[in-house]
Scaffold this active site. Structure first.
Site, PDB file in Angstrom:
ATOM      1  N   LYS A  13       0.832  -1.213   0.000  1.00  0.00           N
ATOM      2  CA  LYS A  13       0.000   0.000   0.000  1.00  0.00           C
ATOM      3  C   LYS A  13       0.862   1.257   0.000  1.00  0.00           C
ATOM      4  O   LYS A  13       0.564   2.229  -0.687  1.00  0.00           O
ATOM      5  CB  LYS A  13      -0.858   0.041   1.267  1.00  0.00           C
ATOM      6  CG  LYS A  13      -2.077  -0.802   1.218  1.00  0.00           C
ATOM      7  CD  LYS A  13      -2.943  -0.410   2.406  1.00  0.00           C
ATOM      8  CE  LYS A  13      -3.987  -1.443   2.688  1.00  0.00           C
ATOM      9  NZ  LYS A  13      -4.714  -1.132   3.922  1.00  0.00           N
ATOM     10  N   ASP A  75      -9.467   2.193   4.824  1.00  0.00           N
ATOM     11  CA  ASP A  75     -10.089   0.905   5.117  1.00  0.00           C
ATOM     12  C   ASP A  75     -10.843   0.466   3.872  1.00  0.00           C
ATOM     13  O   ASP A  75     -11.432   1.298   3.174  1.00  0.00           O
ATOM     14  CB  ASP A  75     -11.025   1.007   6.327  1.00  0.00           C
ATOM     15  CG  ASP A  75     -11.258  -0.360   6.961  1.00  0.00           C
ATOM     16  OD1 ASP A  75     -10.319  -1.177   6.986  1.00  0.00           O
ATOM     17  OD2 ASP A  75     -12.379  -0.627   7.432  1.00  0.00           O
ATOM     18  N   ASP A 158      -8.835 -10.755  -5.274  1.00  0.00           N
ATOM     19  CA  ASP A 158      -8.586 -10.441  -6.688  1.00  0.00           C
ATOM     20  C   ASP A 158      -8.922 -11.572  -7.663  1.00  0.00           C
ATOM     21  O   ASP A 158      -9.485 -11.312  -8.735  1.00  0.00           O
ATOM     22  CB  ASP A 158      -7.125 -10.007  -6.898  1.00  0.00           C
ATOM     23  CG  ASP A 158      -6.891  -8.559  -6.498  1.00  0.00           C
ATOM     24  OD1 ASP A 158      -7.882  -7.846  -6.246  1.00  0.00           O
ATOM     25  OD2 ASP A 158      -5.720  -8.143  -6.430  1.00  0.00           O
ATOM     26  N   LYS A 178      -4.859  -2.421 -12.879  1.00  0.00           N
ATOM     27  CA  LYS A 178      -5.722  -2.558 -11.688  1.00  0.00           C
ATOM     28  C   LYS A 178      -5.732  -1.247 -10.890  1.00  0.00           C
ATOM     29  O   LYS A 178      -6.801  -0.746 -10.523  1.00  0.00           O
ATOM     30  CB  LYS A 178      -5.245  -3.715 -10.803  1.00  0.00           C
ATOM     31  CG  LYS A 178      -6.105  -3.859  -9.553  1.00  0.00           C
ATOM     32  CD  LYS A 178      -5.559  -4.806  -8.509  1.00  0.00           C
ATOM     33  CE  LYS A 178      -6.256  -4.549  -7.178  1.00  0.00           C
ATOM     34  NZ  LYS A 178      -5.666  -5.251  -6.049  1.00  0.00           N
TER      35      LYS A 178
END
Ligand code: IMP
Length: 201
Positions: A13, A75, A158, A178
């Site tokens: 992330k 989140d 995914d 993506k």
């Protein structure tokens, strides 16, 4: 350049958000400022959890010398219509407290066995706090839950998520494709635009 603390230690992330905000904001992880401890995540909505995590970090930043201008937290959840929006805020621990991504996918496919309505969406909420002021940004991507796993890329759900207008699952797409259509990518883009309009003044 402004300096924001991202309430995560997830390298994947961090890289993704750093790349999106490159040249605009210095994004720093909790580990990099030595902020340890379990961030509470006890709300029953994505918004609630993102706010709770961002406030937890903001409160601690006040007593630290980090030269940070603010912080943000995210989140994410997968909301499946036929399951009343589940797993939603519980997406990470759908199959149990210490379950794997694969356990979660297996539980989801089992729950949807024989179900024709496969409509679902990923939703990400990012909560930003600067000068004690809070702003939230939402990104969502609509799609369908496939009947079996497709592809080896990505993570989490995914392999079973087919985004609308695409013929392949998230796990079969190059990461940059993506990221350009994903829930998190869209939420980060809204954050980037907000920072561009407000932070640099
Ligand atoms: P988090 O809030 O980003 O930690 O996401 C919670 C859970 O949602 C993760 O543990 C994954 O199971 C799932 N998730 C989040 N983002 C994605 C994604 O981009 N693809 C697939 N699953 C995801």
């Amino acid at each position: 350049m402004k300096r924001l603390i991202f309430a995560t230690n997830n390298k994947h992330k961090l890289e993704e958000v750093r790349a999106a905000l490159q040249g605009k904001v210095e994004v720093v992880s909790l580990q990099e400022i030595g902020l340890e401890g379990d961030i509470p995540e006890t709300a029953d909505t994505l918004e609630g959890n993102a706010e709770q995590k961002a406030h937890w970090v903001w409160d601690r930043l006040q007593g630290m010398n980090t030269s940070a201008d603010g912080c943000f937290a995210d989140d994410t959840g997968l909301e499946v219509d036929a399951l009343g929006g589940a797993p939603g805020v519980y997406s990470a621990r759908y199959a149990g407290e210490h379950c794997s991504f694969d356990d979660n996918v297996t539980k989801l496919l089992t729950a949807l066995e024989g179900v024709d309505d496969r409509r679902a969406r990923f939703r990400t909420v990012i909560c930003l706090i600067v000068n004690g002021e809070e702003h939230c940004f939402e990104g969502r991507v609509e799609g369908q839950i496939l009947r079996e796993r497709h592809g080896m890329g990505g993570f989490g759900y995914d392999p079973v998520f087919l985004p609308d207008r695409f013929a392949v699952s998230f796990a079969e797409m190059p990461l940059d494709v993506k990221n350009s259509i994903s829930h998190r990518g869209l939420a980060v883009e809204k954050l980037r635009r907000h920072l561009e309009e407000n932070l640099e003044k």
